[in-house]
Write a protein that holds these residues in place. Structure first.
Motif, mmCIF file in Angstrom:
data_model
loop_
_atom_site.group_PDB
_atom_site.id
_atom_site.type_symbol
_atom_site.label_atom_id
_atom_site.label_comp_id
_atom_site.label_asym_id
_atom_site.label_seq_id
_atom_site.Cartn_x
_atom_site.Cartn_y
_atom_site.Cartn_z
ATOM 1 N N ASP A 1 0.798 -1.224 0.000
ATOM 2 C CA ASP A 1 0.000 0.000 0.000
ATOM 3 C C ASP A 1 0.834 1.278 0.000
ATOM 4 O O ASP A 1 0.277 2.373 0.000
ATOM 5 N N VAL A 2 2.118 1.149 -0.021
ATOM 6 C CA VAL A 2 2.983 2.342 0.010
ATOM 7 C C VAL A 2 2.845 3.102 -1.313
ATOM 8 O O VAL A 2 2.786 2.500 -2.382
ATOM 9 N N ALA A 3 2.784 4.432 -1.201
ATOM 10 C CA ALA A 3 2.621 5.286 -2.383
ATOM 11 C C ALA A 3 3.961 5.487 -3.089
ATOM 12 O O ALA A 3 5.011 5.565 -2.453
ATOM 13 N N VAL A 4 3.888 5.542 -4.407
ATOM 14 C CA VAL A 4 5.077 5.805 -5.220
ATOM 15 C C VAL A 4 4.846 7.096 -6.011
ATOM 16 O O VAL A 4 3.830 7.235 -6.698
ATOM 17 N N GLN A 5 5.796 8.008 -5.893
ATOM 18 C CA GLN A 5 5.738 9.292 -6.607
ATOM 19 C C GLN A 5 6.786 9.282 -7.720
ATOM 20 O O GLN A 5 7.716 8.489 -7.708
ATOM 21 N N ASP A 6 6.636 10.235 -8.632
ATOM 22 C CA ASP A 6 7.711 10.462 -9.602
ATOM 23 C C ASP A 6 9.019 10.681 -8.858
ATOM 24 O O ASP A 6 9.075 11.427 -7.872
ATOM 25 N N GLY A 7 10.061 10.024 -9.356
ATOM 26 C CA GLY A 7 11.384 10.245 -8.768
ATOM 27 C C GLY A 7 11.750 9.253 -7.683
ATOM 28 O O GLY A 7 12.906 9.179 -7.278
ATOM 29 N N ASP A 8 10.764 8.507 -7.179
ATOM 30 C CA ASP A 8 11.102 7.476 -6.184
ATOM 31 C C ASP A 8 11.927 6.369 -6.837
ATOM 32 O O ASP A 8 11.736 6.044 -8.017
ATOM 33 N N GLU A 9 12.816 5.788 -6.048
ATOM 34 C CA GLU A 9 13.616 4.658 -6.543
ATOM 35 C C GLU A 9 12.905 3.374 -6.126
ATOM 36 O O GLU A 9 12.819 3.060 -4.945
ATOM 37 N N VAL A 10 12.377 2.667 -7.122
ATOM 38 C CA VAL A 10 11.609 1.445 -6.845
ATOM 39 C C VAL A 10 12.434 0.240 -7.297
ATOM 40 O O VAL A 10 13.051 0.267 -8.359
ATOM 41 N N ALA A 11 12.441 -0.800 -6.472
ATOM 42 C CA ALA A 11 13.201 -2.003 -6.810
ATOM 43 C C ALA A 11 12.411 -3.243 -6.409
ATOM 44 O O ALA A 11 11.719 -3.253 -5.383
ATOM 45 N N LEU A 12 12.525 -4.276 -7.243
ATOM 46 C CA LEU A 12 11.905 -5.573 -6.945
ATOM 47 C C LEU A 12 13.011 -6.467 -6.399
ATOM 48 O O LEU A 12 14.050 -6.642 -7.050
ATOM 49 N N ILE A 13 12.772 -7.050 -5.225
ATOM 50 C CA ILE A 13 13.827 -7.752 -4.497
ATOM 51 C C ILE A 13 13.566 -9.254 -4.517
ATOM 52 O O ILE A 13 12.687 -9.740 -3.809
ATOM 53 N N PRO A 14 14.312 -10.036 -5.301
ATOM 54 C CA PRO A 14 14.148 -11.496 -5.253
ATOM 55 C C PRO A 14 14.525 -12.016 -3.865
ATOM 56 O O PRO A 14 15.112 -11.289 -3.072
ATOM 57 N N PRO A 15 14.174 -13.273 -3.585
ATOM 58 C CA PRO A 15 14.566 -13.853 -2.291
ATOM 59 C C PRO A 15 16.071 -13.678 -2.079
ATOM 60 O O PRO A 15 16.860 -14.066 -2.936
ATOM 61 N N VAL A 16 16.431 -13.066 -0.950
ATOM 62 C CA VAL A 16 17.845 -12.730 -0.737
ATOM 63 C C VAL A 16 18.618 -13.974 -0.318
ATOM 64 O O VAL A 16 18.078 -14.904 0.285
ATOM 65 N N ALA A 17 19.907 -13.961 -0.637
ATOM 66 C CA ALA A 17 20.748 -15.131 -0.366
ATOM 67 C C ALA A 17 22.177 -14.705 -0.069
ATOM 68 O O ALA A 17 23.139 -15.338 -0.511
ATOM 69 N N GLY A 18 22.332 -13.624 0.685
ATOM 70 C CA GLY A 18 23.670 -13.190 1.048
ATOM 71 C C GLY A 18 24.284 -14.102 2.093
ATOM 72 O O GLY A 18 23.649 -15.006 2.617
ATOM 73 N N GLY A 19 25.536 -13.833 2.371
ATOM 74 C CA GLY A 19 26.232 -14.607 3.405
ATOM 75 C C GLY A 19 27.149 -15.637 2.798
ATOM 76 O O GLY A 19 27.212 -15.788 1.588
#
Lengths: 80, 149, 149, 80
Positions: free
Chosen positions: D62-80
């Motif tokens: 539900d978070v709002a996105v405005q022009d200029g926002d940096e939007v990213a799609l995050i796959p399941p993380v696997a750091g470490g």
């Protein structure tokens, strides 16, 4: 034959040496060595039950000591 | 040198080198512990520490500890090095590296190793305080008496 | 650099340097964790791993983790570095160093940091297997599908 | 105005790009962006509820996105 006993840290300070010649007859026990050390100058500074190692392994007071064994009195350890 | 590497040394400890000895192709995690000399203990200003060891027995006990934790966490690869001599504030006194395929065993073994080392390995330390007093540290006593140099 | 040091890097990780940034005069214990590339995962022979990060967000999350563990263990000094790029078996992918006056907080914080990193920091790894197959690792799946290069 | 969305790892493979231009009108919500991405080639490979970050912070749908926002799609993380 006297047994040479290695002492370290605060015990070395107490006896003023790093090796103490302890007047006992071998074979004897760890307990015999500790009691003999109490009669030496500095021995009054030993705790009630000092920890002893024979041949680089911790030894209880009933362990036997022969000529040639490496005996050491171990003050409370503080490594790390 | 290959694991387990246990050593009492007069030289500064090189943690990178220790890690190098415990990592092999099957290792996925390495947990290490370093003890360092800090400038205060029991509320007193520490200026330095002399470490003394019963070297052959200390190395023997360190090897026994390494063997014990390897038998408890099979596949573990261990290095334990303790420095002796006069150390300054900030110097590393002890380093333990435990490597395993998985992180939980590496971390659990590291904790066990330092706890065992502190109660079993014949090493002593004399703390020097601001003002010139010093004492052999006795962890079995709630507070330790001091002597004046 | 001073603690907390958090960084995504393309270069090999120097653990000694990280320890140097977290040790100060009040530190008595440093616990570190290293993740390394191992030659097998889920029973498959791994030949190498490509790590990719959303770098600015990853560093932001790593800093947030550092701040969180510092607030939980006051006095803690933290460094977290994750490597990206193509790593070989045996290479260090991540290193965490947690320094504190006492050893229990340093070790507990180190464990917490690696657990949080694994669930929150936007980093991904593509495992390459003997035979040329590869897959993006998905820890949320019990097993992962593979693609052929 | 289309919103540029950063994609990574398996999602970059799915879309064949590292930045996807998503046809939505701003302001909109995170959910709007995800739904629009499903209509794009590769979008069928997105999971049911992909994780999204807005301005480098994890964001609920539900978070709002405005022009200029940096939007990213995050796959399941696997750091470490």
């Amino acid at each position: 034959m006297p047994v040479p006993v290695l002492v370290f840290a605060s015990y070395a300070d107490a006896f003023g040496a790093r090796i103490v010649s302890v007047p006992v007859e071998t074979p004897c026990t760890v307990a015999d060595i500790v009691e003999a050390m109490r009669t030496l100058k500095g021995g009054e500074r030993l705790p009630g039950k000092p920890v002893v190692a024979v041949n680089q392994s911790y030894a209880t007071c009933d362990v036997a000591v022969q000529d040639g064994d490496e005996v050491a009195l171990i003050p409370p350890v503080a490594g790390g | 040198m290959t694991a387990p590497w246990v050593e009492i040394t007069n030289e500064p400890i090189d943690l990178n080198a220790m890690v190098g000895t415990v990592v092999d192709r099957g290792v996925g995690a390495v947990a290490t512990f370093l003890g360092t000399v800090r400038d205060v203990n029991d509320g007193r200003a520490v200026t330095g520490i002399d470490y003394e060891a019963y070297q052959p027995m200390a190395e023997r006990e360190m090897r026994a500890i390494a063997d014990e934790i390897v038998s408890r966490w099979p596949g573990l690869r261990v290095a334990i090095v303790h420095r002796v001599g006069t150390l300054q504030v900030g110097d590393v006194s002890v380093a333990i590296a435990c490597a395993h395929a998985r992180r939980a065993p590496s971390a659990d073994a590291m904790r066990e190793a330092i706890e065992l080392l502190k109660v079993r390995v014949p090493i002593w330390k004399r703390e020097h305080y601001a003002g010139g007093e010093w004492t052999w540290v006795d962890p079995t006593q709630p507070t330790t008496a001091t002597e004046t140099r």
